[in-house]
Write an enzyme that holds these catalytic residues in place. Structure first.
Site, PDB file in Angstrom:
ATOM      1  N   GLU A 120      -8.453  -8.033   6.614  1.00 53.41           N
ATOM      2  CA  GLU A 120      -9.497  -7.146   6.104  1.00 53.41           C
ATOM      3  C   GLU A 120      -9.216  -6.707   4.676  1.00 53.41           C
ATOM      4  OE1 GLU A 120     -10.405  -4.996  10.380  1.00 53.41           O
ATOM      5  OE2 GLU A 120      -9.807  -3.801   8.669  1.00 53.41           O
TER       6      GLU A 120
ATOM      7  N   CYS B 116      -8.735  -2.267  -1.603  1.00 56.59           N
ATOM      8  CA  CYS B 116      -7.681  -2.018  -0.623  1.00 56.59           C
ATOM      9  C   CYS B 116      -7.367  -3.355   0.042  1.00 56.59           C
ATOM     10  CB  CYS B 116      -8.186  -0.985   0.395  1.00 56.59           C
ATOM     11  SG  CYS B 116      -7.021  -0.658   1.715  1.00 56.59           S
TER      12      CYS B 116
ATOM     13  N   CYS C  81       0.449  -5.829  12.120  1.00 59.36           N
ATOM     14  CA  CYS C  81       1.545  -5.018  11.582  1.00 59.36           C
ATOM     15  C   CYS C  81       2.520  -4.697  12.712  1.00 59.36           C
ATOM     16  CB  CYS C  81       1.007  -3.707  10.999  1.00 59.36           C
ATOM     17  SG  CYS C  81       2.296  -2.716  10.201  1.00 59.36           S
TER      18      CYS C  81
ATOM     19  N   CYS D 271       2.127   2.214  14.313  1.00 55.89           N
ATOM     20  CA  CYS D 271       1.662   3.612  14.200  1.00 55.89           C
ATOM     21  C   CYS D 271       0.528   3.827  15.211  1.00 55.89           C
ATOM     22  CB  CYS D 271       1.193   3.901  12.782  1.00 55.89           C
ATOM     23  SG  CYS D 271       2.461   3.547  11.556  1.00 55.89           S
TER      24      CYS D 271
ATOM     25  N   CYS E  30      -3.425   3.869  14.380  1.00 56.73           N
ATOM     26  CA  CYS E  30      -3.907   2.819  13.486  1.00 56.73           C
ATOM     27  C   CYS E  30      -4.367   1.598  14.286  1.00 56.73           C
ATOM     28  CB  CYS E  30      -2.778   2.440  12.539  1.00 56.73           C
ATOM     29  SG  CYS E  30      -3.058   0.930  11.621  1.00 56.73           S
TER      30      CYS E  30
ATOM     31  N   CYS F 133      -8.543   0.980   8.836  1.00 57.76           N
ATOM     32  CA  CYS F 133      -7.787  -0.266   8.729  1.00 57.76           C
ATOM     33  C   CYS F 133      -7.670  -0.955  10.092  1.00 57.76           C
ATOM     34  CB  CYS F 133      -6.414   0.097   8.178  1.00 57.76           C
ATOM     35  SG  CYS F 133      -5.135  -1.085   8.442  1.00 57.76           S
TER      36      CYS F 133
END
Ligand code: SF4
Length: 342
Positions: free
Chosen positions: A85, A98, A105, A109, A112, A332
């Site tokens: 993205e 961005c 990832c 977290c 997220c 995100c």
């Protein structure tokens, strides 16, 4: 063999062509990017046909337009099927992109959408830079009204922890600065506190901006939100951020995603202000953009105001960031999440 991804090797990719052709092509790829090789009007048709299918390391799979046209969110499909993205945001005096640095990832977290997906792979330097080149090519034909028709600022705040993909993040920054002519000061590397990468960044010659996502000052709470706090505890993260400030003379920013009932207490605001004062950092607060896989929600407007007021009273320099793209899947990883579940 992807042209945009390997600018240094263009001569090898076009062995039959005179050297001025590679200069012309470099110019198209990085200085005045175009979406299609057909637009490279000073190149012979046969060469454009050769370049065309391999110009980009991804294709646009989906676009969402929000905030009355000033935000564009793209889902790119890489050649191996991976999805990333990129978000373009137009403001009065700048156009910010961005970008993603990884597919997924590993940091996990909890609030997220990308973290909830897990980690697939690193992006190559070419795949990272191509997001910037694509945005510039897009803006040349479709500028955002009242915003610069070129990417003026790049933030590594999309999918991934850029400092965990150090080699490619570094090379992509080098190309943005040395090949595309961007200023290091217009590039922001965001980290959730990946200390080894922060240390390496201190050694680099560039004065890029460093944004450190804290999200909590209380170690046990921070570990819940940002599990890597177990490996690189907040004290180490803050000390390294301070070293960055002292080495570069660039004020570090501390990022804080405000989550109702998690990190929006007065105690957190007081702790955050103390850290910010101690390392001369600027605090950016943003209310959570909720994601479908998590029950976390942003606090109400009054609570956000109170948190900001406490920070200010305690002597922190603070900006409340607007949550861009709430009318689209702006958080995100959300666009990818939706694409995967549809
Ligand atoms: S917030 Fe950043 S570091 Fe954390 S899981 Fe999401 S992409 Fe990774």
């Amino acid at each position: 063999m992807l042209y945009i991804a390997e600018p240094e090797n263009l001569g090898d990719l076009l062995p039959e062509e005179p050297s001025y052709r590679t200069d012309q092509l470099k110019n198209w790829l990085y200085k005045h990017p175009v979406l299609s090789a057909d637009e490279m009007t000073n190149l012979p048709t046969a060469l454009r046909d050769t370049i065309g299918p391999q110009l980009w390391p991804f294709e646009l799979a989906q676009e969402q337009v929000g905030d009355g046209g000033s935000t564009r969110k793209w889902l790119f499909l890489c050649t191996d099927g991976a999805q990333i993205e990129t978000v373009l945001m137009g403001y009065a005096n700048r156009t910010t992109l961005c970008i993603s640095s990884q597919v997924g990832c590993a940091m996990g977290c909890t609030f997220c959408a990308t973290g909830q997906f897990g980690f697939d792979r690193h992006l190559s330097a070419g795949e990272i830079v191509a997001q910037v080149a694509y945005a510039n090519a897009y803006l040349a034909s479709t500028p955002i009204p009242r915003s610069p028709a070129r990417v003026t600022n790049v933030v590594f705040m999309g999918m991934g922890e850029p400092l965990a993909n150090y080699k490619h993040t570094r090379e992509s920054i080098r190309r943005m600065i040395e090949t595309m002519g961007m200023s290091a000061r217009s590039i922001t590397v965001s980290t959730v506190g990946f200390v080894p990468g922060m240390r390496k960044l201190i050694e680099e010659p560039w004065q890029v901006n460093l944004a450190v996502s804290l999200h909590s000052t209380i170690p046990s709470e921070r570990t819940k939100l940002v599990p890597i706090n177990d490996r690189y505890p907040i004290d180490q993260v803050v000390a390294t951020a301070k070293d960055y400030f002292e080495a570069k003379g660039r004020r570090v920013s501390l990022e804080w995603t405000l989550i109702a009932g998690e990190n929006d207490s007065d105690e957190e605001a007081v702790g955050l202000a103390a850290i910010a004062r101690g390392i001369h950092a600027h605090v950016n607060v943003i209310a959570l953009n909720p994601t479908p896989l998590s029950t976390d929600r942003p606090p109400d407007r009054d609570h956000v105001r109170r948190f900001i007021a406490t920070l200010t009273r305690e002597g922190a320099n603070v900006t409340l960031r607007d949550t861009r793209g709430q009318d689209i899947d702006a958080a995100c990883g959300q666009l990818r999440l939706r694409a995967a579940s549809s």
